[in-house]
Motif scaffolding. Structure first.
Motif, PDB file in Angstrom:
ATOM      1  N   TYR A 187      -3.823  31.355   7.729  1.00 45.02           N
ATOM      2  CA  TYR A 187      -2.998  32.100   7.165  1.00 45.02           C
ATOM      3  C   TYR A 187      -4.148  33.459   5.973  1.00 45.02           C
TER       4      TYR A 187
ATOM      5  N   CYS B 223      -8.801  35.621   6.403  1.00 44.16           N
ATOM      6  CA  CYS B 223      -7.868  34.376   6.913  1.00 44.16           C
ATOM      7  C   CYS B 223      -9.091  33.161   6.339  1.00 44.16           C
TER       8      CYS B 223
ATOM      9  N   ASN C 152      -0.058  37.594   7.172  1.00 41.80           N
ATOM     10  CA  ASN C 152      -0.664  36.297   8.238  1.00 41.80           C
ATOM     11  C   ASN C 152      -0.803  36.847   9.804  1.00 41.80           C
TER      12      ASN C 152
END
Length: 181
Positions: free
Chosen positions: A108, A82, A100
């Motif tokens: 993301y 992430c 996501n």
């Protein structure tokens, strides 16, 4: 096929595509793709360190085991992470993810360049800035780029002062930015 090559190749393929896919791979592609995706693909991930081997098999969401080396050996990692960008996710060794939805708001799930996340102490950057140096020296071998990028080797144009190192072009990184371990 003839025994001797022809002067002019034929304009059309010599074999026609099959109407339906075969069970085993063939030398030639089929004409039509399959109608439906598989329902539950199987993913197998194996991580090996000098002291541990872990194998995980799932039939739903992919699972990856990130293992740090107890012997101080650097272990390559390329698990999606992430972040607000690929460099943010990789350089901060942020949380691993499959999609996501696994990430915090504003972040993301990124496929990242190979790195040593899990093998080196986590770095906390203070106002990180992407480096403008695109070539650095790193240990000679298959991981030269990763080593040069992670440990911010000396900048170079084509040669390194240490004969055990090679000048390598790099992926984006935070070399030159201040951090704490």
């Amino acid at each position: 096929p003839t025994k001797k090559p022809t002067k002019k190749p034929t304009k059309k393929p010599t074999k026609k595509p099959t109407k339906y896919p075969t069970k085993n791979p063939t030398k030639y592609p089929t004409k039509y793709p399959t109608k439906y995706p598989t329902k539950k693909p199987t993913t197998t991930t194996t991580t090996t360190t000098p002291a541990t081997t872990t194998t995980t098999t799932t039939t739903e969401e992919p699972t990856t085991t990130t293992t740090s080396s107890r012997s101080g050996e650097l272990v390559l990692d390329q698990t999606p992470r992430c972040g607000t960008s690929e460099i943010d996710a990789r350089e901060h060794c942020k949380t691993t993810c499959a999609h996501n939805g696994d990430c915090a708001s504003g972040e993301y799930c990124w496929g990242v360049h190979a790195n040593y996340c899990g093998s080196i102490s986590e770095r906390t950057y203070i106002n990180p800035v992407q480096s403008s140096v695109w070539n650095r020296c790193g240990k000679k071998g298959p991981e030269t780029e990763i080593h040069a990028r992670t440990f911010c080797g000396e900048p170079c144009t084509w040669q390194c002062s240490d004969p055990e190192e090679r000048c390598q072009s790099l992926n984006s990184n935070y070399c030159g930015s201040n951090y704490t371990d």
